[in-house]
Write an enzyme that holds these catalytic residues in place. Structure first.
Site, PDB file in Angstrom:
ATOM      1  CG  HIS A  32      -0.214  -4.195  -1.088  1.00  0.00           C
ATOM      2  ND1 HIS A  32       1.085  -3.830  -0.826  1.00  0.00           N
ATOM      3  CD2 HIS A  32      -0.845  -4.291   0.121  1.00  0.00           C
ATOM      4  CE1 HIS A  32       1.238  -3.712   0.491  1.00  0.00           C
ATOM      5  NE2 HIS A  32       0.093  -3.974   1.076  1.00  0.00           N
ATOM      6  CB  CYS A  59      -3.544  -2.500   2.740  1.00  0.00           C
ATOM      7  SG  CYS A  59      -2.328  -3.679   3.363  1.00  0.00           S
TER       8      CYS A  59
END
Length: 337
Positions: free
Chosen positions: A243, A131
């Site tokens: 994130h 990710c």
């Protein structure tokens, strides 16, 4: 003609997102199968707004007749079942770490290296990157094409959802306990995650880096350019989804912040929100449920020749995992099957 699609790990965070995104993007599927471990057999999971799928047992499932598998069950499970699905004739898009650095398995971010998809024929598997790597290379691609990146230094601010539902629950429960003067011992993390940050994601390696940091190095090289030098520090922070990454670049050619901002704004999959005022940037909370990679705080770094810094944020369950996998499937059916 539609495709038969199986989603492995359908009851997890990423598997749930895969099913939702397949429906949202109207992927041409005549049949969608939800698979998970025997513990989840018989459970129901939603597919879009109006359909419900009954979860079937991955271990007993016969993949014959399945065209595409979207897989996110964990590395050990993937090691066993992704080759089994490929042997049965399916093309597997695998979101686990197990296959990413296999030289016979392409590692793909469609906005960056879609042409690599053609390499799937070696094993019948296409790997979905980590990710934190995905969102970074999407933003690096237009800069690298214009001015060649020599070196990347990145610090990540990674949400608890990257460690699964239990990790998100731990953040929620520790936060609740704080306000009633209780102390809950960490189970999923090495230290309390509520009101804290933890500079440790995945296992430690011999050189002192963590495996999450190693992934960002080797995956960036495989996807974008093996010559790029990458140094990463990966940190878990007390957010649920999304994130953030503070990225510093050293370029081979001059590229000022205005040129960089224009290149990023024109690139696929990127939204630039960069106003030099209070709130003129994007944070993880705002990108939850959003598809793009968001870029803010683009500025020159005067401490190195041809230096540039930026702030990158993305929903790690969507572009960082499920969306990227579905986009690979979309590219695959355009001209690689």
């Amino acid at each position: 003609m539609g495709y038969r699609v199986a989603v492995v790990g359908a009851t997890g965070n990423v598997g749930h997102e895969m099913l939702q995104i397949l429906a949202e993007r109207n992927f041409p599927a005549d049949d969608v199968v939800a698979l998970a471990s025997s513990r989840s057999v018989g459970r129901q999971t939603s597919f879009g707004e109006n359909q419900v799928l009954k979860v079937q047992d991955l271990a007993k499932f016969d993949f014959k007749g399945i065209d595409i598998v979207l897989s996110s069950p964990g590395a050990k499970v993937s090691a066993e079942h992704s080759p089994r699905a490929a042997k049965a004739g399916a093309i597997v898009i695998d979101n686990t770490s197990y296959w990413r650095m296999d030289p016979d398995v392409p590692l793909v971010v469609p906005e960056v290296n879609a042409a690599a998809i053609k390499g799937y024929k070696g094993r019948g598997i296409i790997a979905n990157p980590n990710c934190s790597t995905i969102q970074m290379v999407v933003a690096l691609k237009p800069i690298h094409d214009a001015a060649k990146i020599k070196r990347v230094v990145v610090s990540t601010y990674q949400s608890t959802s990257g460690a699964g539902k239990e990790a998100m629950d731990e953040l929620l429960n520790q936060t609740k306990s704080f306000f009633v003067n209780q102390d809950l011992e960490p189970k999923k993390f090495t230290k309390n995650i509520a009101f804290n940050v933890i500079p440790h994601i995945d296992v430690f390696m011999d050189d002192g880096s963590t495996k999450e940091e190693w992934k960002m190095v080797v995956e960036t090289k495989k996807i974008l350019d093996p010559k790029i030098k990458v140094h990463a520090t990966c940190v878990r922070v007390p957010t649920f989804i999304g994130h953030g990454e503070a990225v510093n670049l050293e370029l081979e050619e001059p590229l000022d912040e205005h040129e960089a901002r224009a290149l990023l704004s024109a690139a696929p999959g990127i939204l630039v929100i960069d106003r030099r005022e209070a709130g003129g940037y994007v944070t993880p909370k705002e990108v939850t449920g959003q598809d793009p990679v968001f870029v803010s705080r683009v500025r020159t770094d005067p401490t190195v020749e041809n230096g540039l810094s930026m702030w990158i944020v993305s929903d790690n369950l969507r572009k960082g995992a499920a969306l990227n996998a579905v986009q690979i499937a979309e590219e695959l059916i355009k001209g690689y099957i």
